[in-house]
Write an enzyme that holds these catalytic residues in place. Structure first.
Site, PDB file in Angstrom:
ATOM      1  N   ARG A  47       0.824  -1.136  -0.146  1.00 49.11           N
ATOM      2  CA  ARG A  47      -0.064  -0.006   0.023  1.00 49.11           C
ATOM      3  C   ARG A  47       0.852   1.413   0.150  1.00 49.11           C
ATOM      4  O   ARG A  47       0.653   2.112  -0.762  1.00 49.11           O
ATOM      5  CB  ARG A  47      -0.967   0.094   1.243  1.00 49.11           C
ATOM      6  CG  ARG A  47      -2.231   0.719   0.996  1.00 49.11           C
ATOM      7  CD  ARG A  47      -3.002   0.341   2.100  1.00 49.11           C
ATOM      8  NE  ARG A  47      -3.309  -1.136   2.287  1.00 49.11           N
ATOM      9  CZ  ARG A  47      -4.428  -1.629   2.371  1.00 49.11           C
ATOM     10  NH1 ARG A  47      -5.701  -0.647   2.378  1.00 49.11           N
ATOM     11  NH2 ARG A  47      -4.700  -2.975   2.492  1.00 49.11           N
ATOM     12  N   THR A  48       1.919   1.561   0.910  1.00 50.14           N
ATOM     13  CA  THR A  48       2.750   2.580   1.006  1.00 50.14           C
ATOM     14  C   THR A  48       3.392   2.523  -0.462  1.00 50.14           C
ATOM     15  O   THR A  48       3.665   3.843  -0.974  1.00 50.14           O
ATOM     16  CB  THR A  48       3.503   2.444   2.083  1.00 50.14           C
ATOM     17  OG1 THR A  48       2.918   2.179   3.380  1.00 50.14           O
ATOM     18  CG2 THR A  48       4.582   3.507   2.332  1.00 50.14           C
ATOM     19  N   LYS A  76      23.697 -10.266  -1.408  1.00 52.80           N
ATOM     20  CA  LYS A  76      25.132 -10.417  -1.793  1.00 52.80           C
ATOM     21  C   LYS A  76      26.108  -9.883  -0.536  1.00 52.80           C
ATOM     22  O   LYS A  76      27.219  -9.983  -0.547  1.00 52.80           O
ATOM     23  CB  LYS A  76      25.700 -10.045  -3.147  1.00 52.80           C
ATOM     24  CG  LYS A  76      24.989 -10.542  -4.273  1.00 52.80           C
ATOM     25  CD  LYS A  76      25.527  -9.547  -5.572  1.00 52.80           C
ATOM     26  CE  LYS A  76      24.702 -10.228  -6.855  1.00 52.80           C
ATOM     27  NZ  LYS A  76      24.706  -9.376  -7.836  1.00 52.80           N
ATOM     28  N   ARG A  97      12.054   2.198   2.833  1.00 54.71           N
ATOM     29  CA  ARG A  97      11.302   1.538   3.809  1.00 54.71           C
ATOM     30  C   ARG A  97      12.361   0.280   4.247  1.00 54.71           C
ATOM     31  O   ARG A  97      12.783  -0.471   3.132  1.00 54.71           O
ATOM     32  CB  ARG A  97      10.049   0.836   3.043  1.00 54.71           C
ATOM     33  CG  ARG A  97       9.288  -0.149   3.875  1.00 54.71           C
ATOM     34  CD  ARG A  97       8.236   0.511   4.758  1.00 54.71           C
ATOM     35  NE  ARG A  97       7.506  -0.463   5.457  1.00 54.71           N
ATOM     36  CZ  ARG A  97       6.078  -0.071   5.796  1.00 54.71           C
ATOM     37  NH1 ARG A  97       5.742   1.200   5.551  1.00 54.71           N
ATOM     38  NH2 ARG A  97       5.374  -0.810   6.463  1.00 54.71           N
ATOM     39  N   HIS A 125       6.952   6.088  11.106  1.00 56.46           N
ATOM     40  CA  HIS A 125       6.264   5.909   9.682  1.00 56.46           C
ATOM     41  C   HIS A 125       5.615   7.358   9.509  1.00 56.46           C
ATOM     42  O   HIS A 125       4.610   7.500   9.544  1.00 56.46           O
ATOM     43  CB  HIS A 125       5.307   4.764   9.964  1.00 56.46           C
ATOM     44  CG  HIS A 125       4.588   4.284   8.541  1.00 56.46           C
ATOM     45  ND1 HIS A 125       5.248   5.005   7.278  1.00 56.46           N
ATOM     46  CD2 HIS A 125       3.650   3.649   8.025  1.00 56.46           C
ATOM     47  CE1 HIS A 125       4.596   4.447   6.195  1.00 56.46           C
ATOM     48  NE2 HIS A 125       3.672   3.726   6.630  1.00 56.46           N
TER      49      HIS A 125
END
Lengths: 298, 156
Positions: A47-48, A76, A97, A125
């Site tokens: 959603r974000t 890696k 994020r 957030h």
């Protein structure tokens, strides 16, 4: 979120309001024309991510997507600092994020371009908080707001930063939660030190008639070792048509979504439901933050 | 008759004496100053020595004057410690440690999910808050976590 003054928050919200017709597709904008925005999502948050993508595209910008973490150099063994330094050379702004607390602050130390924190770890957030504030301002009012925050107040990060932001507007807050999921004491004390009036209760019935905004959050099953206990709590904190009979006619109900069953579907068609509008407000808010961070609006 | 040997730490000619360290914290003082086995100067210390204000620890570092910034870190674990700079067996300067407002790379953040506890090329960073009720509190500048207890146990 605590880094923002009330004036700065107001400025972001004013900008979001100006951009709202663009977010609705009623006007066109080329504010981000020729700009590349990198979306680095190290944990899934569809959603974000989608709402940032929509915000960039509404402003005429281009998106660079990390893709899945499994396929990237992170697997890696590359550290985040190096990833950020590299991507800084490809994009004009990075939305990050990441599962670790404080990762956005660290990224800002290594980036040559602005970073927007799209949620880091379990604490912050900020773009969610901005969109919550914007929703409250559009659907109700911010100054001296009577608000109840209900559900999981212990672990719910959206409510923690929303409380701090609302404290700048002198809100009267009521925290509604089962005793196991009460607002952390240090936050309650901190808010009281800022001169706020705080009430705590476990009953939505006793609260609903006295508030202008009800901010619901999801109570997660995994917080309860005993499934029976979860069932009891879940049913006690539920918004239904019955409950709303004693509500203020101007009450607005917000929810960061996804909901499970804490708001029954019969509420969706009432004048109280603002949670789907709230999801839309994520677009103009994120457009404003993108445009301000990249410097195309000063 | 054998002469009674003086086992107490002797005066030093030149260097730094850290006095009035909270009893039991001498080894942590060495840690906070970054003094480990590869440190060349002579270090001597006394733990639980009787003093006018109760038991205390004392650390003496010979031939080396440490910077004020390094020494002030001691205030995180022992706010009443005093610093004596010695030259020619004389105390030429005596100061109390002053709590710094910011520390970097000294304490580990106790939030295991903090980015500063990962493999990133960064040092932990804290602002230092002092209040009468709660004493010293460290505020992580990455994750905002607060540490007010067990600072000594979380030295890097």
């Amino acid at each position: 979120m605590k880094d923002f003054s009330r004036e700065e928050i107001d400025y972001v919200l004013d900008t979001a309001e100006k951009l709202e017709p663009v977010a609705r597709g009623e006007e066109r904008s080329k504010l981000l024309d020729g700009k590349i925005i990198a979306l680095l999502f190290f944990e899934p948050s569809t959603r974000t991510r989608l709402s940032f993508e929509a915000a960039v595209q509404r402003l005429g910008g281009k998106i660079l997507n990390l893709g899945s973490v499994e396929a990237s150099s992170v697997m890696k063994g590359e550290n985040l600092a190096d990833t950020i330094r590299v991507i800084s050379n490809y994009a004009d702004l990075i939305v990050l994020r990441h599962p670790l607390d404080g990762s956005a602050r660290m990224a800002a130390e290594f980036a040559g371009v602005p970073i927007i924190n799209g949620g880091d770890g379990s604490v912050n957030h900020p773009t969610q908080t901005f969109l919550d504030l914007y929703t409250i301002r559009r659907e109700s009012h911010l100054e001296g707001l009577k608000i109840a925050l209900a559900g999981d107040l212990k672990y719910g990060r959206t409510v923690h930063s929303l409380c701090y932001a609302l404290s700048l507007y002198g809100a009267e807050m009521t925290f509604v939660s089962p005793p196991e999921l009460r607002m952390p004491l240090e936050i309650v004390r901190d808010l009281q030190k800022r001169g706020l009036s705080i009430k705590e209760t476990d009953s939505l019935e006793k609260t609903i008639g006295d508030v202008e905004v009800l901010y619901m959050t999801r109570v997660q099953r995994e917080r309860f070792p005993d499934p029976e206990e979860y069932e009891k709590v879940k049913n006690r904190l539920k918004v239904t048509g019955d409950l709303l009979r004693s509500a203020d006619p101007n009450l607005k109900i917000l929810h960061p979504l996804p909901r499970v069953n804490e708001i029954s579907p019969e509420v969706d068609s009432t004048q109280y439901a603002s949670y789907f509008e709230q999801a839309f407000y994520g677009i103009p808010t994120r457009m404003a933050l993108l445009a301000l961070a990249i410097g195309v609006i000063e | 008759m054998k002469e009674k040997r003086n086992l107490k730490v002797e005066a030093i000619e030149k260097g730094t004496v850290i006095d009035h360290i909270k009893s039991g914290q001498a080894l942590n003082v060495l840690r906070i100053l970054g003094i480990s086995s590869d440190f060349r100067a002579t270090i001597s210390f006394v733990m639980n020595a009787p003093g006018a204000r109760g038991k205390k620890d004392v650390v003496k570092i010979e031939g080396k004057e440490l910077s004020v910034e390094e020494l002030n870190r001691i205030a995180l674990i022992s706010p009443k410690a005093t610093i004596n700079i010695i030259r020619d067996f004389e105390v030429v300067q005596k100061n109390n440690v002053v709590l710094p407002s910011y520390v970097e790379g000294v304490v580990r953040c106790t939030n295991s999910n903090c980015i500063s506890n990962s493999n990133e090329p960064i040092k932990s960073k804290f602002s230092v808050i002092q209040s009468e009720e709660e004493g010293v509190t460290l505020h992580c500048l990455y994750c905002e976590h607060l540490i007010s207890e067990n600072i000594a146990e979380n030295l890097l």
